[in-house]
Design an enzyme around this catalytic site. Structure first.
Site, PDB file in Angstrom:
ATOM      1  N   ARG A  18       0.901  -1.172   0.135  1.00  0.00           N
ATOM      2  CA  ARG A  18      -0.052   0.063   0.052  1.00  0.00           C
ATOM      3  C   ARG A  18       0.918   1.257   0.091  1.00  0.00           C
ATOM      4  NH1 ARG A  18      -2.391   0.343   6.499  1.00  0.00           N
ATOM      5  NH2 ARG A  18      -0.090   1.327   7.080  1.00  0.00           N
ATOM      6  N   ASP A  39       5.756  -7.899   1.324  1.00  0.00           N
ATOM      7  CA  ASP A  39       5.254  -7.468   2.294  1.00  0.00           C
ATOM      8  C   ASP A  39       4.768  -8.402   3.433  1.00  0.00           C
ATOM      9  OD1 ASP A  39       3.316  -5.293   3.831  1.00  0.00           O
ATOM     10  OD2 ASP A  39       3.736  -4.073   2.344  1.00  0.00           O
ATOM     11  N   VAL A  66      10.816  -7.834   6.692  1.00  0.00           N
ATOM     12  CA  VAL A  66      12.028  -7.039   6.538  1.00  0.00           C
ATOM     13  C   VAL A  66      12.798  -7.275   7.765  1.00  0.00           C
ATOM     14  CG1 VAL A  66      11.370  -5.551   4.654  1.00  0.00           C
ATOM     15  CG2 VAL A  66      11.310  -4.781   6.979  1.00  0.00           C
ATOM     16  N   ASN A  89      11.580   0.045   1.097  1.00  0.00           N
ATOM     17  CA  ASN A  89      10.555   1.013   1.555  1.00  0.00           C
ATOM     18  C   ASN A  89       9.606   0.799   2.675  1.00  0.00           C
ATOM     19  OD1 ASN A  89       8.150   3.121   0.623  1.00  0.00           O
ATOM     20  ND2 ASN A  89       7.130   1.014   0.916  1.00  0.00           N
ATOM     21  N   TYR A 158      11.478   8.282  15.209  1.00  0.00           N
ATOM     22  CA  TYR A 158      11.308   8.148  13.829  1.00  0.00           C
ATOM     23  C   TYR A 158      12.313   8.783  12.786  1.00  0.00           C
ATOM     24  CZ  TYR A 158       9.175   8.238   9.248  1.00  0.00           C
ATOM     25  OH  TYR A 158       9.015   8.155   7.804  1.00  0.00           O
ATOM     26  N   LYS A 162      15.340   7.404  10.485  1.00  0.00           N
ATOM     27  CA  LYS A 162      15.509   7.819   9.115  1.00  0.00           C
ATOM     28  C   LYS A 162      16.986   8.329   8.622  1.00  0.00           C
ATOM     29  CE  LYS A 162      11.593   6.047   7.383  1.00  0.00           C
ATOM     30  NZ  LYS A 162      11.702   4.975   6.248  1.00  0.00           N
ATOM     31  N   VAL A 193       3.569  12.773   2.728  1.00  0.00           N
ATOM     32  CA  VAL A 193       2.594  12.338   1.760  1.00  0.00           C
ATOM     33  C   VAL A 193       1.080  11.800   2.405  1.00  0.00           C
ATOM     34  CG1 VAL A 193       2.047  10.924  -0.401  1.00  0.00           C
ATOM     35  CG2 VAL A 193       4.434  11.713   0.106  1.00  0.00           C
ATOM     36  N   THR A 195      -0.678   9.307   2.733  1.00  0.00           N
ATOM     37  CA  THR A 195      -1.019   7.863   2.866  1.00  0.00           C
ATOM     38  C   THR A 195      -1.507   7.730   4.315  1.00  0.00           C
ATOM     39  OG1 THR A 195       1.422   7.607   3.675  1.00  0.00           O
ATOM     40  CG2 THR A 195       1.251   7.467   1.495  1.00  0.00           C
TER      41      THR A 195
HETATM   42  N1  LIG Z   1       3.954   9.138   4.052  1.00  0.00           N
HETATM   43  C1  LIG Z   1       4.668   9.833   4.253  1.00  0.00           C
HETATM   44  O1  LIG Z   1       4.564  10.996   4.583  1.00  0.00           O
HETATM   45  C2  LIG Z   1       6.211   9.664   4.205  1.00  0.00           C
HETATM   46  C3  LIG Z   1       7.157  10.715   4.310  1.00  0.00           C
HETATM   47  C4  LIG Z   1       8.557  10.329   4.488  1.00  0.00           C
HETATM   48  C5  LIG Z   1       8.946   8.901   4.374  1.00  0.00           C
HETATM   49  N2  LIG Z   1       7.895   7.883   4.394  1.00  0.00           N
HETATM   50  C6  LIG Z   1       8.603   6.709   4.293  1.00  0.00           C
HETATM   51  O2  LIG Z   1       8.170   6.081   2.988  1.00  0.00           O
HETATM   52  C7  LIG Z   1       7.864   4.719   3.380  1.00  0.00           C
HETATM   53  C8  LIG Z   1       6.313   4.117   2.923  1.00  0.00           C
HETATM   54  O3  LIG Z   1       5.574   5.063   3.794  1.00  0.00           O
HETATM   55  P1  LIG Z   1       3.827   4.787   3.536  1.00  0.00           P
HETATM   56  O4  LIG Z   1       3.441   6.305   3.790  1.00  0.00           O
HETATM   57  O5  LIG Z   1       3.738   4.319   2.323  1.00  0.00           O
HETATM   58  O6  LIG Z   1       3.310   4.088   4.908  1.00  0.00           O
HETATM   59  P2  LIG Z   1       2.384   3.037   5.037  1.00  0.00           P
HETATM   60  O7  LIG Z   1       2.041   2.634   6.220  1.00  0.00           O
HETATM   61  O8  LIG Z   1       1.212   3.324   4.070  1.00  0.00           O
HETATM   62  O9  LIG Z   1       2.871   1.678   3.992  1.00  0.00           O
HETATM   63  C9  LIG Z   1       3.975   0.947   4.829  1.00  0.00           C
HETATM   64  C10 LIG Z   1       4.037  -0.552   4.176  1.00  0.00           C
HETATM   65  O10 LIG Z   1       5.059  -1.199   4.927  1.00  0.00           O
HETATM   66  C11 LIG Z   1       4.744  -2.588   5.111  1.00  0.00           C
HETATM   67  N3  LIG Z   1       5.339  -2.909   6.496  1.00  0.00           N
HETATM   68  C12 LIG Z   1       5.471  -2.452   7.688  1.00  0.00           C
HETATM   69  N4  LIG Z   1       6.349  -3.295   8.339  1.00  0.00           N
HETATM   70  C13 LIG Z   1       6.924  -4.240   7.147  1.00  0.00           C
HETATM   71  C14 LIG Z   1       7.713  -5.395   7.610  1.00  0.00           C
HETATM   72  N5  LIG Z   1       8.099  -5.643   8.839  1.00  0.00           N
HETATM   73  N6  LIG Z   1       8.139  -6.057   6.661  1.00  0.00           N
HETATM   74  C15 LIG Z   1       7.587  -5.863   5.427  1.00  0.00           C
HETATM   75  N7  LIG Z   1       6.541  -4.946   5.108  1.00  0.00           N
HETATM   76  C16 LIG Z   1       6.297  -4.183   6.144  1.00  0.00           C
HETATM   77  C17 LIG Z   1       3.484  -2.077   5.509  1.00  0.00           C
HETATM   78  O11 LIG Z   1       2.541  -3.433   5.343  1.00  0.00           O
HETATM   79  C18 LIG Z   1       2.576  -1.313   4.453  1.00  0.00           C
HETATM   80  O12 LIG Z   1       2.317  -2.130   3.042  1.00  0.00           O
HETATM   81  C19 LIG Z   1       8.253   4.314   4.721  1.00  0.00           C
HETATM   82  O13 LIG Z   1       9.694   3.963   4.932  1.00  0.00           O
HETATM   83  C20 LIG Z   1       7.918   5.589   5.336  1.00  0.00           C
HETATM   84  O14 LIG Z   1       8.757   5.755   6.608  1.00  0.00           O
HETATM   85  C21 LIG Z   1       6.584   8.189   4.147  1.00  0.00           C
END
Ligand SMILES: NC(=O)c1ccc[n+]([C@@H]2O[C@H](COP(=O)([O-])OP(=O)(O)OC[C@H]3O[C@@H](n4cnc5c(N)ncnc54)[C@H](O)[C@@H]3O)[C@@H](O)[C@H]2O)c1
Length: 264
Positions: A18, A39, A66, A89, A158, A162, A193, A195
């Site tokens: 997702r 995932d 992961v 990711n 967090y 990062k 973003v 999400t």
């Molecule tokens: N959304 C934002 O604003 C934002 C900003 C900066 C960085 N990020 C980074 O981008 C990446 C994705 O974020 P997102 O917003 O899509 O988050 P999200 O929570 O919508 O999706 C995260 C995904 O990671 C999977 N996941 C979690 N733990 C896991 C594990 N142990 N093994 C395998 N899969 C696992 C979840 O099942 C999910 O599908 C993350 O690393 C997040 O830190 C997000």
């Protein structure tokens, strides 16, 4: 052929069920790569795979936690037909004021965000370096965050994880270059973003008493962003395609802000 074309390449996107990861998997598939989504959320991951296939792309799902070395081994074995691109990711974010930090929450973020990324780079190197089962070199793209480049309240632990992703990227790129693995390693720093993670973070800022409501929190983030808007999934996905493709063939050990200028 375009230098962005990924035809014939095989990509693994962790956390691709997702959010940003799903968008990255879709964009890599549109660029021509055969994509594997790894995932812990199997049903959601399969739904994303089905959507990619429906749009004409090549995709498959592999269960992957992961944080687990053996899970990585099984996942990589399951990615038959080579491996050229790994996008680390998968990530989790649990907001808290420093004064209230919970050790279990910190450990969860350390596990998924740092250990998960470190293992992802390890297994990418083992598979992709010359002599490995894939053996053609390639590209690793790690997903850091604008949180590694600015100080925003409520996300100290967090942000620390990062920042660690940023350092892992640079040392791994150095080792890969020096030891002849032929794998470029870069990261991006996404801005906020909306999400599920991004929306939850904005909600948490209100719960923590840092903003009176979600609108003001989002408004503050936009106010800190010279480009004047939140990030979109496609903004991050296209940056990943760039760093995975030959268009970035001489770029390694770099961190690319994809944040509308928020972290400048
Ligand atoms: N959304 C934002 O604003 C934002 C900003 C900066 C960085 N990020 C980074 O981008 C990446 C994705 O974020 P997102 O917003 O899509 O988050 P999200 O929570 O919508 O999706 C995260 C995904 O990671 C999977 N996941 C979690 N733990 C896991 C594990 N142990 N093994 C395998 N899969 C696992 C979840 O099942 C999910 O599908 C993350 O690393 C997040 O830190 C997000």
């Amino acid at each position: 052929m375009s230098v962005y074309d990924l035809t014939g390449r095989k990509a693994l996107v962790t956390g691709g069920a997702r959010g940003l990861g799903a968008g990255m998997a879709e964009a890599l598939a549109r660029a021509g790569a055969a994509v594997v989504i790894g995932d812990i959320r199997e049903e959601l991951g399969q739904a994303t795979v089905d959507a990619i296939k429906k749009a004409g792309g090549d995709a498959a799902f592999q269960p992957l936690n992961v944080t687990d070395d053996h899970s990585w081994e099984r996942c990589i074995e399951g990615t038959t037909g080579g491996l050229d691109i790994v996008v680390n990711n998968a990530g989790v974010e649990i907001s808290s004021l420093v004064i209230d930090l919970d050790p279990d929450d910190i450990r969860k973020m350390l596990d998924v965000n740092i250990l998960g990324t470190a293992l992802g780079i390890k297994h990418a190197f083992r598979a992709m370096r010359p002599g490995g089962p894939a053996g053609r070199g390639g590209a690793v793209v790690n997903i850091s965050s604008v949180a590694a480049t600015i100080a925003f309240p409520g996300i100290a632990a967090y942000s620390a994880t990062k920042s660690a992703v940023d350092r892992l990227t640079r040392v791994a790129a150095m080792e890969s270059g020096k030891l002849g693995y032929a794998v470029r390693v870069n990261c991006i720093y996404p801005g906020l973003v909306p999400t599920e993670m991004g929306n939850q973070l904005a909600q948490d800022m209100v719960t923590l008493g840092l903003f009176p409501n979600v609108e003001e929190c989002v408004g503050a983030v936009i106010g800190l962003t010279p480009h004047g808007r939140l990030g979109e999934v496609a903004d991050m996905a296209d940056a990943v395609v760039f760093l995975a493709s030959d268009a970035s063939r001489f770029i390694t050990g770099a961190g690319l802000p994809v944040d509308g200028g928020m972290g400048m």
